[in-house]
Design an enzyme around this catalytic site. Structure first.
Site, PDB file in Angstrom:
ATOM      1  N   HIS A  84       0.830  -1.224   0.000  1.00  0.00           N
ATOM      2  CA  HIS A  84       0.000   0.000   0.000  1.00  0.00           C
ATOM      3  C   HIS A  84       0.863   1.272   0.000  1.00  0.00           C
ATOM      4  O   HIS A  84       0.715   2.113  -0.893  1.00  0.00           O
ATOM      5  CB  HIS A  84      -0.979  -0.022   1.179  1.00  0.00           C
ATOM      6  CG  HIS A  84      -1.661   1.297   1.422  1.00  0.00           C
ATOM      7  ND1 HIS A  84      -2.537   1.861   0.509  1.00  0.00           N
ATOM      8  CD2 HIS A  84      -1.580   2.182   2.450  1.00  0.00           C
ATOM      9  CE1 HIS A  84      -2.963   3.028   0.973  1.00  0.00           C
ATOM     10  NE2 HIS A  84      -2.388   3.244   2.154  1.00  0.00           N
ATOM     11  N   GLU A 115       1.336   6.025  12.817  1.00  0.00           N
ATOM     12  CA  GLU A 115       0.022   5.602  13.324  1.00  0.00           C
ATOM     13  C   GLU A 115       0.012   4.117  13.707  1.00  0.00           C
ATOM     14  O   GLU A 115      -0.590   3.724  14.692  1.00  0.00           O
ATOM     15  CB  GLU A 115      -1.048   5.872  12.260  1.00  0.00           C
ATOM     16  CG  GLU A 115      -2.438   5.718  12.823  1.00  0.00           C
ATOM     17  CD  GLU A 115      -3.532   5.792  11.762  1.00  0.00           C
ATOM     18  OE1 GLU A 115      -4.690   5.635  12.143  1.00  0.00           O
ATOM     19  OE2 GLU A 115      -3.218   6.001  10.571  1.00  0.00           O
ATOM     20  N   ASP A 116       0.708   3.290  12.912  1.00  0.00           N
ATOM     21  CA  ASP A 116       0.594   1.836  13.083  1.00  0.00           C
ATOM     22  C   ASP A 116       1.711   1.179  13.892  1.00  0.00           C
ATOM     23  O   ASP A 116       1.622   0.007  14.215  1.00  0.00           O
ATOM     24  CB  ASP A 116       0.545   1.151  11.696  1.00  0.00           C
ATOM     25  CG  ASP A 116      -0.722   1.523  10.926  1.00  0.00           C
ATOM     26  OD1 ASP A 116      -1.626   2.076  11.565  1.00  0.00           O
ATOM     27  OD2 ASP A 116      -0.781   1.282   9.716  1.00  0.00           O
ATOM     28  N   ASP A 153      -3.178   8.544  -1.265  1.00  0.00           N
ATOM     29  CA  ASP A 153      -3.558   7.499  -0.303  1.00  0.00           C
ATOM     30  C   ASP A 153      -5.030   7.114  -0.511  1.00  0.00           C
ATOM     31  O   ASP A 153      -5.398   5.940  -0.586  1.00  0.00           O
ATOM     32  CB  ASP A 153      -3.317   8.037   1.115  1.00  0.00           C
ATOM     33  CG  ASP A 153      -3.720   7.052   2.201  1.00  0.00           C
ATOM     34  OD1 ASP A 153      -3.472   5.851   2.034  1.00  0.00           O
ATOM     35  OD2 ASP A 153      -4.288   7.501   3.224  1.00  0.00           O
TER      36      ASP A 153
END
Length: 739
Positions: free
Chosen positions: A61, A90-91, A153
């Site tokens: 991605h 964020e992840d 995105d």
């Protein structure tokens, strides 16, 4: 996964990475490649244990987003690195500070902006989504690339939504049509805008989407043959003239075919201009315009043009930087065909938007640009009082609207959204000009302030230092800039009247022997069922609250009923707003009006969101049940606003005590020198009175006049009549009820 599968996946990741470097629009130095490689390694490591819903490794991605950023948007190494790491903070455990240490502040700033956006996009209703859209736009103040990477995105997410549950697909798709497609349009990213719209339609109206796709496939052969016929004719003429060019057929987007079917209420077969031809020519900057018009001449020698559908964006480029000639001609078999003429430079700008625009502008880098548009945006964002949904609606309208080009008295060209009025033009010159606009002339003729402008109009603004905006001006303008400036001035005016009201109230309370203190003010706010002390002072200032009502309060204060109000005031802060809110809703916002004319129409309250007086609402014109009123944050609002914009009408609850009314006064007296002047002076000096029309005449020493004034209430009118009676020479003044 087996070792063989892991090895296969790693090979695929390495292949994608090489492809990313190969397709980059900007030339990458060794240092640039090093930066991108480092970002790639950080992203691979950070996402190594993650998989997408489809089952593939998550790293595909960010690489896909970076590829869109590099090739379709044309940004450079800093943005490519940020795109690769856009989900890292964020992840995973990595922080923005870590990225700053590993890379540089610019990359860290972009990743931080992208992280902020992703954190506010989860499961939002309309008003929250709109509010967060406003916050998202604030990141533009820091760096426009944050939004550009976010668009990439969003595009990749839309392209890979098949494995998601249906309701999430619909939600993300309608949000894309509601916000992201208009934004891509405004940033000049027409390819991305088209893809976002088509994918949005695929998930919001899948049956219609699939039907159009299958019909495009069915008719492809026939269309290719038709395009070849026209191309062959034009090629022969262009070759004879020695023009260097390429010609390609371009089918219209699925979304625009759907929009045309809807707008014109026709079937797929009845939509004629389902494709366009594009002629892209080589030229030096010196000859660019000359060759474009030479091609225009060749095209129109072979095919009859529609003069009303010629679009010259070479002489006046769009504010997105888009330049081209669009010629609509009558092709074979009686079909209209659009032919777009662009130089290679113009084509690059149309494909890449601002990245290409600034490449050609003084050799600027991707760091440059967008200044004018960003300044307008900052101005729109400054007004924090605007309701978020209104803000997005205004903003979208200004993003998506077609442009018109008008002239100042000196011949300078200005670009405005289609539908803009002469008052919008005044505010586009400068907010100080807009605020003091007394009148406007279009092409030498005096016109109303809400006169809708057309391309080619020349506008002159007449200003007066004494002129001030009124609430009606909000209905005279369409641009977000003008609306925000008018609202700011009206708010200041309200505060000024409130200050005068506060002084007046102090004197009146002293006369009633009541102390002017915080407790008294709170009691009065509750007594008059208002929301804030500002409301109280404002109503005193305009005369809505009369002396008799204050006397009633004074007599209540000394008797036991007042204890009831005192108890209310002494309640805990968490309870108090509820009480005031109920009173305020039932007593102030008691009248629902529709459209810019504030018409009173029949309506039904929608069962899906049960709006109550005081809520932010809009009207939806149904087929069988008339007007249904929905809350602006109703769960159905996005789809209604995305799909049926033409059936939505403005609606709002208003305080009927704030309405303005027309009153006509008949005045007679003895004519004397300066009487007319004195009369108009007295009317103008009365706060909150506007003269709508005035006719005065005198005969044989007798003066007669008729004045139509706009007032908020009867108290103001009585005060005005009393003041006119005091003028020397006035004999009689009566109110005319039939006019």
């Amino acid at each position: 996964m087996t070792e063989a599968e892991i090895e296969q996946e790693n090979k695929a990741i390495a292949k994608e990475y090489k492809e990313l470097l190969r397709i980059s629009y900007q030339t990458l130095s060794d240092a640039d490649k090093k930066l991108i490689r480092k970002a790639f390694d950080v992203a691979v490591d950070a996402h190594k244990d993650q998989r997408r819903k489809s089952g593939e490794a998550y790293i595909f991605h960010p690489i896909a987003v970076a590829k869109i950023v590099a090739s379709e948007i044309g940004l450079g190494p800093t943005a490519i690195a940020a795109a690769l790491m856009h989900d890292v903070v964020e992840d995973t455990e990595i922080t923005v500070q870590d990225i700053e240490k590993m890379f540089n502040p610019k990359v860290a700033q972009l990743v931080e902006g992208l992280t902020k956006i992703s954190q506010v996009q989860k499961d939002l209703n309309v008003s929250m989504q709109a509010e967060n859209f406003r916050k998202m736009l604030l990141t533009l103040n820091d760096d426009v690339r944050v939004i550009l990477i976010k668009l990439a995105d969003r595009l990749h997410n839309m392209q890979t939504m098949d494995s998601m549950v249906e309701y999430k697909q619909t939600k993300i798709a309608s949000e894309t049509l509601y916000i992201y497609a208009p934004l891509a349009h405004r940033l000049g990213l027409y390819n991305i805008k088209t893809k976002l719209e088509d994918l949005g339609l695929k998930y919001t109206e899948p049956l219609i989407y699939n039907d159009i796709v299958s019909k495009i496939k069915e008719t492809k052969e026939e269309q290719d043959a038709y395009i070849k016929d026209i191309s062959d004719v034009l090629k022969a003429s262009l070759d004879a003239e020695g023009v260097e060019y390429t010609i390609k057929g371009r089918p219209k987007s699925i979304y625009s075919i759907r929009r045309k079917m809807k707008a014109q209420n026709v079937s797929y077969d009845e939509v004629y201009d389902k494709f366009a031809l594009r002629i892209v020519y080589k030229s030096t900057s010196h000859e660019e315009k000359f060759i474009a018009w030479k091609i225009y001449s060749i095209v129109t020698d072979n095919y009859r043009p529609s003069p009303s559908r010629l679009r010259d964006w070479i002489s006046s480029p769009k504010s997105t930087g888009y330049e081209a000639l669009h010629i609509t001609v009558m092709g074979p078999k009686g079909r209209w065909v659009e032919i777009q003429v662009r130089s290679e430079r113009m084509d690059e700008i149309a494909e890449k938007g601002y990245a290409a625009h600034y490449k050609y502008k003084n050799g600027a880098t991707e760091e440059s640009g967008l200044d004018t548009w960003l300044n307008l945006l900052k101005e729109a964002l400054e007004s924090q009082e605007t309701n978020a949904v209104d803000f997005v609606e205004d903003f979208k309208m200004n993003l998506y609207s077609k442009e018109i080009f008008v002239f100042t008295p000196k011949g300078e060209i200005k670009s405005l959204p289609k539908g803009a009025t002469s008052l919008d033009f005044a505010f586009s010159i400068h907010s100080a000009v807009g605020i003091h606009t007394r009148g406007t002339r279009v092409n030498g003729k005096l016109v109303p302030l809400n006169f809708e402008l057309k391309s080619g109009d020349q506008i002159e603004v007449i200003t007066s230092p004494n002129q001030k905006p009124t609430s009606h001006w909000l209905d005279y303008v369409t641009t977000a800039r003008a609306k925000n400036k008018i609202k700011n001035v009206l708010n200041e005016n309200t505060k000024k009247i409130a200050e005068e009201g506060k002084e007046l109230l102090t004197r009146k309370l002293r006369h009633l022997k009541i102390a002017f203190n915080e407790n008294t003010i709170n009691e009065l706010v509750v007594f008059f069922k208002l929301k804030t002390s500002l409301d109280l002072f404002y109503r005193i200032g305009i005369g809505t609250i009369e002396n008799q009502q204050l006397k009633e309060y004074a007599s209540l204060k000394s008797n036991s009923i007042m204890n009831f109000f005192k108890n209310k005031i002494k309640r805990t802060p968490s309870q108090q707003p509820d009480i005031i809110q109920k009173d305020e809703i039932s007593n102030n916002y008691d009248l629902l009006v529709f459209g810019s004319e504030q018409d009173k129409l029949d309506y039904k309250l929608s069962a899906c969101c049960n709006p109550i007086p005081g809520d932010e609402v809009f009207g939806f014109v149904t087929i069988n049940e008339g007007i249904k009123v929905h809350k602006k944050d109703c769960p159905n609002a996005i789809s209604l606003q995305s799909n049926y914009a033409y059936r939505i009408i403005q609606a709002k609850w208003i305080d009927s005590s704030q309405q303005e009314f027309k009153a006509v006064l008949d005045i007679t007296g003895m004519d004397s020198l300066g009487l007319t002047n004195e009369l108009t002076k007295v009317i103008s000096s009365n706060m909150n009175v506007n003269i709508q029309s005035i006719s005065l005449s005198s005969e044989a020493g007798i003066f007669h006049g008729q004045v139509a004034v706009i007032v908020r209430n009867n108290t103001i009118l009585k005060r005005l009549i009393d003041n006119i009676k005091k003028i020397d020479g006035i004999d009689k003044i009566t109110r005319v009820y039939k006019n």
